[in-house]
Scaffold this active site. Structure first.
Site, PDB file in Angstrom:
ATOM      1  N   THR A 101       0.846  -1.153  -0.051  1.00 43.33           N
ATOM      2  CA  THR A 101       0.090  -0.197   0.163  1.00 43.33           C
ATOM      3  C   THR A 101       0.730   1.251   0.202  1.00 43.33           C
ATOM      4  O   THR A 101       2.029   1.179   0.083  1.00 43.33           O
ATOM      5  CB  THR A 101      -1.059   0.052   1.150  1.00 43.33           C
ATOM      6  OG1 THR A 101      -0.115   0.020   2.580  1.00 43.33           O
ATOM      7  CG2 THR A 101      -1.897  -0.996   1.219  1.00 43.33           C
ATOM      8  N   HIS A 155      -3.917   0.229  13.060  1.00 43.77           N
ATOM      9  CA  HIS A 155      -2.974  -0.811  12.205  1.00 43.77           C
ATOM     10  C   HIS A 155      -1.754  -0.856  13.387  1.00 43.77           C
ATOM     11  O   HIS A 155      -1.594   0.039  14.123  1.00 43.77           O
ATOM     12  CB  HIS A 155      -2.425  -0.260  10.969  1.00 43.77           C
ATOM     13  CG  HIS A 155      -3.262  -0.547   9.823  1.00 43.77           C
ATOM     14  ND1 HIS A 155      -4.460   0.213   9.595  1.00 43.77           N
ATOM     15  CD2 HIS A 155      -3.456  -1.694   9.008  1.00 43.77           C
ATOM     16  CE1 HIS A 155      -5.156  -0.109   8.406  1.00 43.77           C
ATOM     17  NE2 HIS A 155      -4.492  -1.163   8.134  1.00 43.77           N
ATOM     18  N   LYS A 159       3.567  -0.351  10.394  1.00 41.50           N
ATOM     19  CA  LYS A 159       2.954   0.037   9.144  1.00 41.50           C
ATOM     20  C   LYS A 159       3.585   1.530   8.959  1.00 41.50           C
ATOM     21  O   LYS A 159       3.463   2.190   9.758  1.00 41.50           O
ATOM     22  CB  LYS A 159       1.377   0.200   9.403  1.00 41.50           C
ATOM     23  CG  LYS A 159       0.983   0.552   7.820  1.00 41.50           C
ATOM     24  CD  LYS A 159      -0.533   0.293   7.732  1.00 41.50           C
ATOM     25  CE  LYS A 159      -1.385   0.902   6.828  1.00 41.50           C
ATOM     26  NZ  LYS A 159      -1.031  -0.061   5.420  1.00 41.50           N
TER      27      LYS A 159
HETATM   28  P1  NAP Z   1       7.166  -6.096   6.124  1.00 43.31           P
HETATM   29  O1  NAP Z   1       7.173  -7.035   7.325  1.00 43.31           O
HETATM   30  O2  NAP Z   1       8.186  -4.952   6.440  1.00 43.31           O
HETATM   31  O3  NAP Z   1       7.651  -6.820   4.945  1.00 43.31           O
HETATM   32  C1  NAP Z   1       8.093  -6.269   3.773  1.00 43.31           C
HETATM   33  C2  NAP Z   1       9.457  -7.091   3.232  1.00 43.31           C
HETATM   34  O4  NAP Z   1       9.713  -6.596   2.028  1.00 43.31           O
HETATM   35  C3  NAP Z   1      10.655  -6.473   4.268  1.00 43.31           C
HETATM   36  O5  NAP Z   1      11.435  -7.630   4.652  1.00 43.31           O
HETATM   37  C4  NAP Z   1      11.450  -5.538   3.329  1.00 43.31           C
HETATM   38  O6  NAP Z   1      12.829  -5.408   3.489  1.00 43.31           O
HETATM   39  C5  NAP Z   1      11.135  -6.118   1.893  1.00 43.31           C
HETATM   40  N1  NAP Z   1      11.374  -5.356   0.830  1.00 43.31           N
HETATM   41  C6  NAP Z   1      11.394  -4.245   0.623  1.00 43.31           C
HETATM   42  N2  NAP Z   1      11.824  -3.871  -0.661  1.00 43.31           N
HETATM   43  C7  NAP Z   1      12.118  -4.908  -1.420  1.00 43.31           C
HETATM   44  C8  NAP Z   1      12.488  -5.203  -2.412  1.00 43.31           C
HETATM   45  N3  NAP Z   1      12.766  -4.223  -3.532  1.00 43.31           N
HETATM   46  N4  NAP Z   1      12.665  -6.307  -2.882  1.00 43.31           N
HETATM   47  C9  NAP Z   1      12.456  -7.403  -1.904  1.00 43.31           C
HETATM   48  N5  NAP Z   1      11.791  -7.350  -0.702  1.00 43.31           N
HETATM   49  C10 NAP Z   1      11.700  -6.022  -0.302  1.00 43.31           C
HETATM   50  O7  NAP Z   1       5.960  -5.353   5.853  1.00 43.31           O
HETATM   51  P2  NAP Z   1       4.665  -6.065   5.960  1.00 43.31           P
HETATM   52  O8  NAP Z   1       3.873  -6.031   7.233  1.00 43.31           O
HETATM   53  O9  NAP Z   1       4.753  -7.571   5.416  1.00 43.31           O
HETATM   54  O10 NAP Z   1       3.769  -5.151   4.718  1.00 43.31           O
HETATM   55  C11 NAP Z   1       4.071  -5.265   3.775  1.00 43.31           C
HETATM   56  C12 NAP Z   1       3.073  -4.334   2.827  1.00 43.31           C
HETATM   57  O11 NAP Z   1       1.887  -4.950   2.558  1.00 43.31           O
HETATM   58  C13 NAP Z   1       2.847  -2.978   3.294  1.00 43.31           C
HETATM   59  O12 NAP Z   1       2.818  -1.883   2.389  1.00 43.31           O
HETATM   60  C14 NAP Z   1       1.445  -3.187   4.047  1.00 43.31           C
HETATM   61  O13 NAP Z   1       0.693  -2.095   4.069  1.00 43.31           O
HETATM   62  C15 NAP Z   1       0.642  -4.099   2.974  1.00 43.31           C
HETATM   63  N6  NAP Z   1      -0.442  -4.859   3.342  1.00 43.31           N
HETATM   64  C16 NAP Z   1      -1.263  -5.069   2.501  1.00 43.31           C
HETATM   65  C17 NAP Z   1      -2.224  -5.713   2.832  1.00 43.31           C
HETATM   66  C18 NAP Z   1      -3.683  -5.926   1.716  1.00 43.31           C
HETATM   67  O14 NAP Z   1      -4.498  -6.722   1.826  1.00 43.31           O
HETATM   68  N7  NAP Z   1      -3.293  -5.392   0.496  1.00 43.31           N
HETATM   69  C19 NAP Z   1      -2.770  -6.235   4.103  1.00 43.31           C
HETATM   70  C20 NAP Z   1      -1.582  -6.303   4.830  1.00 43.31           C
HETATM   71  C21 NAP Z   1      -0.460  -5.424   4.422  1.00 43.31           C
HETATM   72  P3  NAP Z   1      13.220  -4.088   4.233  1.00 43.31           P
HETATM   73  O15 NAP Z   1      12.918  -4.265   5.593  1.00 43.31           O
HETATM   74  O16 NAP Z   1      14.659  -3.992   3.970  1.00 43.31           O
HETATM   75  O17 NAP Z   1      12.240  -2.940   3.601  1.00 43.31           O
END
Ligand code: NAP
Length: 265
Positions: A101, A155, A159
């Protein structure tokens, strides 16, 4: 059902791990690659606490992705890197299903342009939980009768974007749905931001705390009454049926679909 080979970017993150687990549990999906900036070289099976899968965490590059022959890449990363990730996938002929997002309207137009140019398909959904999609639909319906609405979204404190993509999308739907704008008023502000942020004349209040996952209330007000529409995701698995649905659907659709509701109809 035909087998779909799935790559996951952000595979070592909170959502990415849940997606990998889900892909492994689906008969017609095969986890073919796992990309993340953390844990390079580690077996994703081990990370998930399961048996080794011989799928190792790698950096997401065109070279690494194109060698995997994936059909779909699911992306749950960060708004700062997701557009590049989508571009990488599309350049490799891989269809992106994106849950990340925080995209701007320009980001979405840019993605649409590349999807069309490559004659491929992609799905971006700010919320993959069916209940949240229905909450937005019901809010759009209620907006026809209630011009005043405020959104309170809560959240987890990790986030990084605020307000949530779901809140922004809900505000857009309320604005489209209502017949008249709410009355304008001048508040005597004693604390900046006390009335939240305003998108499309809808006040949005964002709460970030340790404990919650993803929750939203849409509160409508009218003479002598309020109507509250509320959705709670208590676990990240609440998003997984929507992700699986989108991974299957993206193989049949053309162009960019923004919002799970547009896949369901
Ligand atoms: P998270 O735990 O921080 O996981 C994201 C992962 O992606 C981290 O390990 C991050 O590494 C890695 N990453 C960042 N850039 C990358 C790249 N270029 N290539 C490969 N990996 C990369 O976050 P999360 O809680 O899983 O949430 C992820 C996203 O999903 C957020 O934007 C959140 O708002 C969204 N979300 C959406 C929904 C939906 O239903 N659409 C539901 C829940 C969450 P770094 O720590 O180094 O950045």
């Amino acid at each position: 059902m035909e087998e779909i080979k799935v790559a996951v970017s952000g595979a070592n993150g909170r959502m990415g791990q849940e997606v990998c687990r889900t892909v492994l549990s689906e008969d017609n999906l095969k986890l073919i690659a796992a990309f993340d900036r953390h844990g390079e070289g580690e077996d994703i099976g081990k990370i998930l606490g399961e048996e080794e899968l011989n799928v190792f965490i790698e950096k997401l590059t065109e070279e690494n992705l194109s060698s995997k022959n994936a059909d779909v890449m699911v992306d749950f990363t960060t708004p700062m890197s997701a557009v590049d990730n989508i571009e990488t996938a599309l350049n490799c002929g891989v269809r992106p299903v994106v849950g990340t997002t925080g995209f701007t309207e320009e980001d979405v137009s840019h993605v649409k342009e590349i999807v069309d140019r490559q004659n491929l398909s992609a799905v971006i959904a700010p919320n993959f939980a069916l209940g949240a999609v229905l909450m937005m639909k019901f809010a759009a319906e209620a907006a026809k009768y209630f011009s005043q609405a405020e959104i309170v979204e809560t959240h987890h404190d990790k986030k990084i974007d605020a307000p949530s993509g779901t809140a922004l999308k809900t505000a857009e739907l309320i604005d489209k749905g209502r017949k008249e704008k709410p009355p304008e008023r001048e508040d005597l502000m004693k604390l900046d931001g006390a009335r939240g942020g305003v998108e499309k004349d809808v006040h949005i209040h964002s709460i970030r705390l340790t404990g919650p996952i993803a929750h939203q209330e849409v509160i409508f007000g009218s003479t002598g009454q309020t109507l509250t529409i509320k959705h709670d995701s208590f676990h990240r698995n609440s998003f997984m049926p929507g992700v699986v649905f989108a991974v299957n659907k993206v193989m049949e659709t053309k162009g960019l679909v923004f919002g799970l509701e547009n896949l369901l109809e």
